[in-house]
Write an enzyme that holds these catalytic residues in place. Structure first.
Site, mmCIF file in Angstrom:
data_model
loop_
_atom_site.group_PDB
_atom_site.id
_atom_site.type_symbol
_atom_site.label_atom_id
_atom_site.label_comp_id
_atom_site.label_asym_id
_atom_site.label_seq_id
_atom_site.Cartn_x
_atom_site.Cartn_y
_atom_site.Cartn_z
ATOM 1 N N CYS A 2 4.500 -0.132 10.317
ATOM 2 C CA CYS A 2 4.973 -1.090 9.313
ATOM 3 C C CYS A 2 4.182 -2.392 9.368
ATOM 4 C CB CYS A 2 6.435 -1.416 9.587
ATOM 5 S SG CYS A 2 7.476 0.026 9.714
ATOM 6 N N ARG A 27 -2.888 0.173 8.261
ATOM 7 C CA ARG A 27 -2.002 0.469 9.394
ATOM 8 C C ARG A 27 -1.208 1.752 9.158
ATOM 9 N NH1 ARG A 27 -0.682 -4.485 12.420
ATOM 10 N NH2 ARG A 27 1.316 -3.581 12.947
ATOM 11 N N LYS A 485 -10.520 13.778 16.425
ATOM 12 C CA LYS A 485 -11.024 13.225 15.153
ATOM 13 C C LYS A 485 -10.856 14.238 14.040
ATOM 14 C CE LYS A 485 -11.089 9.922 15.924
ATOM 15 N NZ LYS A 485 -10.943 9.149 17.103
ATOM 16 N N LYS A 603 -2.133 3.018 12.206
ATOM 17 C CA LYS A 603 -3.236 2.449 12.989
ATOM 18 C C LYS A 603 -2.737 1.895 14.324
ATOM 19 C CE LYS A 603 -7.391 1.236 13.874
ATOM 20 N NZ LYS A 603 -8.264 2.324 14.358
#
Ligand code: M6R
Length: 608
Positions: A2, A27, A485, A603
């Site tokens: 958030c 994020r 990844k 993130k």
């Protein structure tokens, strides 16, 4: 995770809130919303789409004070009714990052007291709690303080009241929050990048702080309610560094920024003739002299950096080193050793699990602490005695790239400094390593030149559902990182194994539909690795090999070779990371995923 933005100004704050939210998009979020106070009323707009949709919906909204939020669902599905801000009785509006652990008890109590809940969130209890104290005649500050005293859990909050157009209240415990200082206007945000268009002057709130923020002044109170001053800092983050520029995605930009990021991280060391402990802080020499082991705590990609470091540290310094996933360590009964150096590694410096693991270690008598981190003002940096800041610049793509390679560079410096202090590094060896470090940015640049070739290779992965990554020794963690990844951004299921482990189980998975990606440095384990690759080929597995020069691994049907430069010795894991980042990136392009904001991920993971 958030994001929060808030503003109290003498101009319409809606554009400020929206631009701030847009800058926090990286994020990760699944809904967004804002509220302003206008003509004595709360005007709320929410959207379950992107911030762009919220912007459209807010075209006719204006106000001189407001708060806004991007939500990453924890309690309650992503939906309009669960999007923040949450409002109590048309009077109090709240945005919240974090998790309130005792929300069920509070919800029952507040429902009995007549409050109607319109969402499934834990946040709504905060709005009603504040209302309950405010309705008894307390100021907004006192009502919020009283409410926070009843909460168990983690929070960063912003609060406004319909009948108070001049003040917003904010507070933090366990989640980051900062104030932005302007002229005749003030702001709040969970991340400085949200405020860069309006101010660079910021005040980082500390654990337990609450602030009353007006247009011309603000007051901060600590956890005990005592008025405190917190330093105003000038953020070093540049506005350009968060712009996309010529690149299609932030991840691509950040992959290409690695030569510069490494050069910046290594700058002070490479400009000097010798390595000194002082790069880790004034107390480093004394601390390092007092340790007999190292414990590395981190999550995700940062954990992989720690795994590489263990190979370096044990081989070069002969200091025992263990590496633990922070979320496991924090709940494990372990054996404390006050002579251990606890190293926390984190891009953001705000990862809740890593922070909790560090606090757990400290509570068990580990006082020698070192943070390797990319954010100077972050909680982890503040909590540690020693630090080495990576200078990767802001990393926006959710998949960590330049943060990882700069962490590796920092950990290699730690290895060399410890080895030197223990008499395990001759002057010649020191000079040789310094020379290789100076050369590292240009070596990385050469590997980046493989990009067009990897883009073509990626086409072969577009229809795959699984992939296996192999590595040995120092490069096993690089295989883990390559697999992480790929799964993060292409959603292809990927696993990584030490190549020697293949025959103990995973070989059963190998067939013509299972691409096997191997990291093949020209090191002491090369011949062993070659045998492992034969095991794959013999079972019809398609091999993709990133091979150093002179490995003599020949391309053949079913064996694709990507030619890497000459073997880079201890620094080889840094070079071998680059093609795996590019591979994941181009496979994700093939699959058409949201590269910078992959589904379900955030993130900065500021909740447990
Ligand atoms: O900010 P941190 O380095 O503490 O974050 C740790 C992990 O959440 C992070 O590395 C995550 O695994 C990345 N998405 C990996 O690309």
């Amino acid at each position: 995770m958030c994001g929060i933005v808030g503003a109290v100004a003498q101009r319409n704050v809606v554009p400020i809130l929206l631009e701030g939210l847009q800058r926090l998009e990286y994020r990760g979020y699944d809904s967004a919303g804002l509220v302003v106070v206008h003509n004595g009323q709360l005007e709320r707009v929410r959207s379950i789409g992107r911030v762009a949709e919220l912007t459209e919906k807010s075209a006719n909204t204006q106000g001189l004070i407001g708060i806004a939020h991007t939500r990453w669902a924890t309690h309650g599905v992503p939906s309009l009714r669960n999007a923040h801000p949450h409002i109590s009785k048309d009077l109090i509006a709240v945005v919240h990052n974090g998790i309130i652990e005792n929300y069920e008890v509070l919800r029952t109590r507040l429902t009995t007291a007549g409050y109607e809940f319109t969402s499934d969130t834990d946040t709504e209890v905060i709005a009603h709690l504040i209302h309950s104290h405010y309705a008894r005649g307390n100021s907004l500050l006192l009502a919020t303080q009283a409410s926070l005293a009843e909460l168990i859990g983690a929070y960063a909050i912003g609060v406004v009241a319909a009948d108070n157009p001049d003040q917003l209240i904010c507070a933090r415990r366990g989640s980051p929050l900062l104030l932005g200082v302007g002229i005749g206007e003030h702001f709040i945000a969970s991340d400085v990048s949200a405020l860069l268009p309006v101010t660079r002057k910021v005040v980082y709130l500390e654990e337990g702080d609450i602030a009353e923020v007006g247009r011309h002044s603000y007051q901060i109170f600590d956890a005990q309610g005592k008025r405190v001053e917190r330093a105003v800092q000038i953020s070093e983050m540049s506005n350009e560094s968060v712009q996309l520029g010529q690149y299609r995605h932030y991840m691509q930009k950040e992959i290409h920024e690695q030569p510069q990021a490494l050069a910046d991280t290594l700058e002070s060391v490479c400009n000097s003739q010798s390595l000194v402990p002082g790069i880790f802080g004034a107390e480093a020499a004394a601390t390092f002299a007092d340790i007999d082991s190292i414990l590395i705590l981190a999550c995700g990609t940062s954990y992989h950096a720690g795994l590489v470091a263990r190979y370096w540290l044990e081989e070069i310094t002969a200091i025992r080193c263990t590496v633990e996933v922070a979320s496991e360590y924090r709940y494990r009964i372990s054996v404390p050793n006050p002579k251990t150096l606890v190293v926390v590694i984190s891009q953001s410096g705000e990862t809740a699990d890593t922070q909790a693991a560090l606090n757990y270690a400290k509570a068990h008598g580990h006082l020698h602490t070192l943070a390797i981190c990319n954010v100077p003002e972050s909680a982890l940096v503040r909590l540690c005695k020693l630090r080495l800041l990576t200078r990767a610049g802001p990393e926006i793509g959710v998949a960590s790239t330049k943060a990882f390679t700069t962490q590796l560079a920092a950990l290699f410096l730690l290895t060399l400094v410890l080895a030197k202090q223990r008499g395990r590094l001759t002057t010649e060896q020191e000079q040789k390593h310094l020379h290789e470090l100076r050369h590292l940015p240009s070596a990385v640049q050469k590997v980046l030149d493989l990009e067009p070739e990897i883009a073509i290779l990626a086409e072969q992965f577009a229809n795959k559902h699984h992939a296996l990554f192999l590595g040995r020794g120092l490069h096993y963690p690089i295989a883990l990182e390559g697999a992480l990844k790929l799964k993060e951004i292409s959603y292809i299921h990927a696993e990584a194994y030490p190549a020697g482990e293949l025959k103990h189980g995973p070989l059963a998975l190998v067939d013509k539909d299972m691409p096997v990606i191997s990291v093949a440095p020209n090191d002491a384990l090369l011949e062993k690795l070659k045998s492992n690759l034969q095991e794959v080929r013999a079972r019809g597995g398609e091999l993709y090999v990133f091979a150093d020069a002179n490995t003599h691994i020949q391309a053949a049907p079913g064996i694709h070779i990507m030619q890497m430069p000459e073997h880079a010795g201890y620094l080889s894991p840094i070079l071998h990371t680059i093609p795996l980042q590019l591979l994941a990136y181009y496979v994700a392009l093939q699959k058409g995923t949201d590269v910078d904001k992959p589904r379900n991920l955030a993130k900065s993971v500021t909740v447990e």
